[in-house]
Design a protein around this motif. Structure first.
Motif, PDB file in Angstrom:
ATOM      1  N   TRP A 185       0.833  -1.204   0.000  1.00 44.34           N
ATOM      2  CA  TRP A 185       0.000   0.000   0.000  1.00 44.34           C
ATOM      3  C   TRP A 185       0.868   1.255   0.000  1.00 44.34           C
ATOM      4  O   TRP A 185       0.592   2.207  -0.735  1.00 44.34           O
ATOM      5  CB  TRP A 185      -0.928  -0.034   1.215  1.00 44.34           C
ATOM      6  CG  TRP A 185      -1.892   1.098   1.282  1.00 44.34           C
ATOM      7  CD1 TRP A 185      -3.027   1.256   0.541  1.00 44.34           C
ATOM      8  CD2 TRP A 185      -1.802   2.227   2.151  1.00 44.34           C
ATOM      9  NE1 TRP A 185      -3.654   2.415   0.901  1.00 44.34           N
ATOM     10  CE2 TRP A 185      -2.924   3.038   1.882  1.00 44.34           C
ATOM     11  CE3 TRP A 185      -0.907   2.625   3.124  1.00 44.34           C
ATOM     12  CZ2 TRP A 185      -3.165   4.224   2.559  1.00 44.34           C
ATOM     13  CZ3 TRP A 185      -1.138   3.808   3.791  1.00 44.34           C
ATOM     14  CH2 TRP A 185      -2.256   4.594   3.504  1.00 44.34           C
ATOM     15  N   LEU A 186       1.928   1.271   0.802  1.00 48.85           N
ATOM     16  CA  LEU A 186       2.817   2.428   0.848  1.00 48.85           C
ATOM     17  C   LEU A 186       3.579   2.609  -0.465  1.00 48.85           C
ATOM     18  O   LEU A 186       3.750   3.739  -0.944  1.00 48.85           O
ATOM     19  CB  LEU A 186       3.795   2.298   2.016  1.00 48.85           C
ATOM     20  CG  LEU A 186       3.196   2.443   3.413  1.00 48.85           C
ATOM     21  CD1 LEU A 186       4.227   2.086   4.476  1.00 48.85           C
ATOM     22  CD2 LEU A 186       2.653   3.844   3.628  1.00 48.85           C
ATOM     23  N   VAL A 187       4.030   1.518  -1.053  1.00 50.33           N
ATOM     24  CA  VAL A 187       4.724   1.601  -2.345  1.00 50.33           C
ATOM     25  C   VAL A 187       3.763   2.100  -3.420  1.00 50.33           C
ATOM     26  O   VAL A 187       4.130   2.924  -4.263  1.00 50.33           O
ATOM     27  CB  VAL A 187       5.354   0.242  -2.726  1.00 50.33           C
ATOM     28  CG1 VAL A 187       5.825   0.234  -4.173  1.00 50.33           C
ATOM     29  CG2 VAL A 187       6.498  -0.090  -1.790  1.00 50.33           C
TER      30      VAL A 187
ATOM     31  N   ALA B 280       1.219   4.056  -2.911  1.00 52.67           N
ATOM     32  CA  ALA B 280       1.017   5.485  -2.652  1.00 52.67           C
ATOM     33  C   ALA B 280       2.179   6.307  -3.183  1.00 52.67           C
ATOM     34  O   ALA B 280       1.991   7.402  -3.711  1.00 52.67           O
ATOM     35  CB  ALA B 280       0.833   5.725  -1.156  1.00 52.67           C
ATOM     36  N   ALA B 281       3.385   5.774  -3.065  1.00 57.93           N
ATOM     37  CA  ALA B 281       4.568   6.491  -3.543  1.00 57.93           C
ATOM     38  C   ALA B 281       4.715   6.406  -5.055  1.00 57.93           C
ATOM     39  O   ALA B 281       5.408   7.233  -5.656  1.00 57.93           O
ATOM     40  CB  ALA B 281       5.820   5.929  -2.873  1.00 57.93           C
ATOM     41  N   SER B 282       4.065   5.428  -5.677  1.00 62.18           N
ATOM     42  CA  SER B 282       4.219   5.215  -7.120  1.00 62.18           C
ATOM     43  C   SER B 282       3.333   6.109  -7.963  1.00 62.18           C
ATOM     44  O   SER B 282       3.548   6.220  -9.163  1.00 62.18           O
ATOM     45  CB  SER B 282       3.940   3.756  -7.465  1.00 62.18           C
ATOM     46  OG  SER B 282       4.874   2.923  -6.825  1.00 62.18           O
ATOM     47  N   GLY B 283       2.324   6.682  -7.376  1.00 60.94           N
ATOM     48  CA  GLY B 283       1.475   7.593  -8.127  1.00 60.94           C
ATOM     49  C   GLY B 283       0.002   7.296  -7.958  1.00 60.94           C
ATOM     50  O   GLY B 283      -0.386   6.271  -7.374  1.00 60.94           O
TER      51      GLY B 283
ATOM     52  N   PHE C 266      -1.934   3.821  -6.618  1.00 63.08           N
ATOM     53  CA  PHE C 266      -2.622   3.962  -5.333  1.00 63.08           C
ATOM     54  C   PHE C 266      -4.110   3.654  -5.470  1.00 63.08           C
ATOM     55  O   PHE C 266      -4.687   2.979  -4.603  1.00 63.08           O
ATOM     56  CB  PHE C 266      -2.416   5.370  -4.777  1.00 63.08           C
ATOM     57  CG  PHE C 266      -2.971   5.548  -3.400  1.00 63.08           C
ATOM     58  CD1 PHE C 266      -2.428   4.878  -2.313  1.00 63.08           C
ATOM     59  CD2 PHE C 266      -4.049   6.392  -3.176  1.00 63.08           C
ATOM     60  CE1 PHE C 266      -2.936   5.037  -1.043  1.00 63.08           C
ATOM     61  CE2 PHE C 266      -4.576   6.554  -1.903  1.00 63.08           C
ATOM     62  CZ  PHE C 266      -4.020   5.880  -0.834  1.00 63.08           C
TER      63      PHE C 266
END
Length: 136
Positions: free
Chosen positions: A48-50, A52-55, A59
């Protein structure tokens, strides 16, 4: 001396099948299972965090998966495992102080952590839905 006769004369350890399941036994097993489940559940948090960081697109995909009813069931189980394992840790912390070893105290501690995990999980999800709205 014949080795087979010596082995046969040795007393056998009691097997788990002769034991009556007790709350303490079950809570110990579940504590270990929830500890292992938390490893897997933490991978869900990392995904989930990755995402969110990926765009926004990644997300949104993660949110759709986690917001689906199977995703919600998995997240509910992860929440319960986390709270149950934490309360078990608190129980062990109390034992580390030298308290709670009497049979009645141990049984009360098991019951409090079991019921507490269920109640706290449900309360947390209710508060989450009230404050954050539904996932869908």
């Amino acid at each position: 001396m014949d080795s087979t006769k010596a082995e046969a004369a040795r007393p056998l350890s009691p097997h788990i099948q002769i034991y009556r399941p007790m709350l303490s036994m079950m809570m110990s097993i579940v504590h270990r299972i929830t500890g292992a489940a938390l490893y897997v559940g933490t991978l869900l948090l990392v995904v989930w965090l990755v995402a969110a960081a990926s765009g926004p697109s990644a997300f949104a995909t993660a949110q759709d998966i986690y917001g689906s009813w199977p995703g919600q069931i998995v997240l509910f189980g992860y929440t319960w495992a986390l709270i149950h394992h934490a309360l078990g840790g608190v129980r062990h912390l109390v034992w580390d102080t030298g308290h709670g070893f009497e049979p009645e105290e141990r049984e009360l501690g098991y019951r409090i952590s079991l019921v507490g995990a269920i109640v706290l999980t449900v309360l947390l999800w209710i508060v989450g839905y009230v404050l954050g709205g539904s996932a869908g």
